[in-house]
Scaffold this motif. Structure first.
Motif, PDB file in Angstrom:
ATOM      1  N   GLU A   6      -0.227   4.602   7.154  1.00 20.85           N
ATOM      2  CA  GLU A   6      -1.310   3.616   7.179  1.00 20.85           C
ATOM      3  C   GLU A   6      -1.816   3.447   5.750  1.00 20.85           C
ATOM      4  O   GLU A   6      -2.144   4.429   5.092  1.00 20.85           O
ATOM      5  N   VAL A   7      -1.851   2.211   5.281  1.00 27.34           N
ATOM      6  CA  VAL A   7      -2.349   1.920   3.944  1.00 27.34           C
ATOM      7  C   VAL A   7      -3.747   1.335   4.088  1.00 27.34           C
ATOM      8  O   VAL A   7      -3.965   0.382   4.841  1.00 27.34           O
ATOM      9  N   ARG A   8      -4.693   1.932   3.380  1.00 26.08           N
ATOM     10  CA  ARG A   8      -6.075   1.444   3.380  1.00 26.08           C
ATOM     11  C   ARG A   8      -6.414   0.950   1.982  1.00 26.08           C
ATOM     12  O   ARG A   8      -6.421   1.725   1.035  1.00 26.08           O
ATOM     13  N   ARG A   9      -6.691  -0.338   1.876  1.00 27.54           N
ATOM     14  CA  ARG A   9      -7.094  -0.928   0.597  1.00 27.54           C
ATOM     15  C   ARG A   9      -8.606  -0.892   0.498  1.00 27.54           C
ATOM     16  O   ARG A   9      -9.302  -1.082   1.481  1.00 27.54           O
ATOM     17  N   SER A  10      -9.097  -0.640  -0.721  1.00 24.44           N
ATOM     18  CA  SER A  10     -10.541  -0.554  -0.932  1.00 24.44           C
ATOM     19  C   SER A  10     -10.927  -1.317  -2.189  1.00 24.44           C
ATOM     20  O   SER A  10     -10.335  -1.122  -3.255  1.00 24.44           O
ATOM     21  N   ARG A  11     -11.934  -2.163  -2.062  1.00 22.70           N
ATOM     22  CA  ARG A  11     -12.456  -2.866  -3.238  1.00 22.70           C
ATOM     23  C   ARG A  11     -13.204  -1.915  -4.157  1.00 22.70           C
ATOM     24  O   ARG A  11     -13.296  -2.146  -5.357  1.00 22.70           O
ATOM     25  N   ARG A  12     -13.761  -0.856  -3.597  1.00 24.43           N
ATOM     26  CA  ARG A  12     -14.524   0.107  -4.400  1.00 24.43           C
ATOM     27  C   ARG A  12     -13.613   1.012  -5.229  1.00 24.43           C
ATOM     28  O   ARG A  12     -14.003   1.511  -6.267  1.00 24.43           O
ATOM     29  N   ARG A  13     -12.410   1.224  -4.758  1.00 25.11           N
ATOM     30  CA  ARG A  13     -11.441   2.080  -5.453  1.00 25.11           C
ATOM     31  C   ARG A  13     -10.847   1.274  -6.609  1.00 25.11           C
ATOM     32  O   ARG A  13     -10.335   0.187  -6.409  1.00 25.11           O
ATOM     33  N   ARG A  14     -10.916   1.807  -7.814  1.00 24.91           N
ATOM     34  CA  ARG A  14     -10.443   1.068  -8.993  1.00 24.91           C
ATOM     35  C   ARG A  14      -9.044   1.474  -9.438  1.00 24.91           C
ATOM     36  O   ARG A  14      -8.192   0.626  -9.662  1.00 24.91           O
ATOM     37  N   ARG A  15      -8.809   2.780  -9.608  1.00 17.06           N
ATOM     38  CA  ARG A  15      -7.517   3.240 -10.125  1.00 17.06           C
ATOM     39  C   ARG A  15      -6.894   4.331  -9.289  1.00 17.06           C
ATOM     40  O   ARG A  15      -5.683   4.486  -9.296  1.00 17.06           O
ATOM     41  N   THR A  16      -7.706   5.117  -8.626  1.00 17.14           N
ATOM     42  CA  THR A  16      -7.169   6.301  -7.955  1.00 17.14           C
ATOM     43  C   THR A  16      -6.473   5.946  -6.650  1.00 17.14           C
ATOM     44  O   THR A  16      -6.836   4.997  -5.968  1.00 17.14           O
ATOM     45  N   PRO A  31      -6.300   1.057  -4.401  1.00 24.43           N
ATOM     46  CA  PRO A  31      -7.214  -0.007  -4.838  1.00 24.43           C
ATOM     47  C   PRO A  31      -6.774  -1.350  -4.265  1.00 24.43           C
ATOM     48  O   PRO A  31      -5.577  -1.602  -4.083  1.00 24.43           O
ATOM     49  N   ASP A  32      -7.726  -2.212  -4.001  1.00 28.54           N
ATOM     50  CA  ASP A  32      -7.448  -3.520  -3.432  1.00 28.54           C
ATOM     51  C   ASP A  32      -6.696  -4.435  -4.396  1.00 28.54           C
ATOM     52  O   ASP A  32      -6.038  -5.378  -3.980  1.00 28.54           O
ATOM     53  N   ASN A  33      -6.766  -4.139  -5.707  1.00 35.41           N
ATOM     54  CA  ASN A  33      -6.186  -5.033  -6.699  1.00 35.41           C
ATOM     55  C   ASN A  33      -4.697  -4.782  -6.969  1.00 35.41           C
ATOM     56  O   ASN A  33      -4.117  -5.420  -7.835  1.00 35.41           O
ATOM     57  N   LEU A  34      -4.057  -3.869  -6.248  1.00 28.13           N
ATOM     58  CA  LEU A  34      -2.617  -3.629  -6.440  1.00 28.13           C
ATOM     59  C   LEU A  34      -1.809  -4.782  -5.858  1.00 28.13           C
ATOM     60  O   LEU A  34      -2.133  -5.308  -4.787  1.00 28.13           O
ATOM     61  N   SER A  35      -0.738  -5.124  -6.543  1.00 23.99           N
ATOM     62  CA  SER A  35       0.189  -6.102  -5.976  1.00 23.99           C
ATOM     63  C   SER A  35       0.949  -5.427  -4.837  1.00 23.99           C
ATOM     64  O   SER A  35       0.965  -4.192  -4.730  1.00 23.99           O
ATOM     65  N   ARG A  36       1.630  -6.204  -4.018  1.00 20.63           N
ATOM     66  CA  ARG A  36       2.392  -5.631  -2.896  1.00 20.63           C
ATOM     67  C   ARG A  36       3.516  -4.740  -3.418  1.00 20.63           C
ATOM     68  O   ARG A  36       3.822  -3.706  -2.842  1.00 20.63           O
ATOM     69  N   ALA A  37       4.136  -5.141  -4.529  1.00 18.32           N
ATOM     70  CA  ALA A  37       5.216  -4.321  -5.112  1.00 18.32           C
ATOM     71  C   ALA A  37       4.657  -2.994  -5.621  1.00 18.32           C
ATOM     72  O   ALA A  37       5.260  -1.930  -5.404  1.00 18.32           O
ATOM     73  N   GLU A  38       3.503  -3.039  -6.307  1.00 19.93           N
ATOM     74  CA  GLU A  38       2.868  -1.802  -6.782  1.00 19.93           C
ATOM     75  C   GLU A  38       2.478  -0.928  -5.597  1.00 19.93           C
ATOM     76  O   GLU A  38       2.661   0.291  -5.631  1.00 19.93           O
ATOM     77  N   GLU A  39       1.948  -1.552  -4.549  1.00 18.04           N
ATOM     78  CA  GLU A  39       1.554  -0.804  -3.359  1.00 18.04           C
ATOM     79  C   GLU A  39       2.754  -0.091  -2.747  1.00 18.04           C
ATOM     80  O   GLU A  39       2.678   1.090  -2.428  1.00 18.04           O
TER      81      GLU A  39
END
Length: 177
Positions: A6-16, A31-39
């Protein structure tokens, strides 16, 4: 049935990025800002890390930890401390454990997994007592003293803390965890 992730994206999470086992599922927080490839890359890396850690055999499961907490509560606290959950966490760098009394949840630092069982038991008892007495007052420490290895475990954790340059565990003198 295959591995569940299960992948949980968070806007509050920046880098970790963190991953943990939750029953049959590995939960990866990104972090919510990762691309799908990075994820995809990060998730694969974190799943592999969790699996390696579990293969090493040093990990006591969360279910084992919950059972251990119930046994310790029965033995030293008259069975009145009943957590709703007990689990290992990797995000505690300055604490050995934490408790949210209102929710009945206990979290123990993964750093404890390499320590002797009687030390882990002390930290569990300490956190279980927070379900009875939330503050580090005299009544709290009287409950903790029911565990026969309290002073020995506190000494072990103090020595480990000093040797690794981290904060010492709480004591009757008013330090906090």
């Amino acid at each position: 049935m295959g591995l569940q992730v299960e992948v949980r994206r968070s806007r509050r999470r920046r880098r970790t990025v963190q991953a943990r086992r939750d029953g049959d599922t590995i939960v990866v927080m990104v972090p919510d800002n990762l691309s799908r490839a990075e994820e995809r890359a990060v998730v694969a890396e974190m799943v592999a890390k969790v699996e390696r850690r579990e293969r090493r055999g040093s990990r006591r499961s969360d279910a084992d930890l919950m059972q251990r907490a119930a046994d310790l509560s029965d033995r030293y606290l008259g069975g009145i401390a009943r957590p709703t959950s007990v689990r290992w966490v990797g995000n505690q760098r300055s604490r050995w454990g934490s408790c949210t009394p209102d929710a009945g949840t206990i979290r123990l630092s993964e750093r404890l997994q390499t320590m002797p069982g009687w030390v882990v038991d002390y930290v569990l008892v300490h956190e279980l007592v927070h379900l009875i007495e939330p503050h580090h007052d005299a009544a709290f420490w009287a409950w903790v003293a029911n565990y026969p290895h309290t002073e020995r475990a506190k000494g072990y954790l103090m020595g480990w803390s000093d040797g690794h340059g981290v904060d010492r565990p709480p004591s009757e003198e008013g330090e906090v965890d």
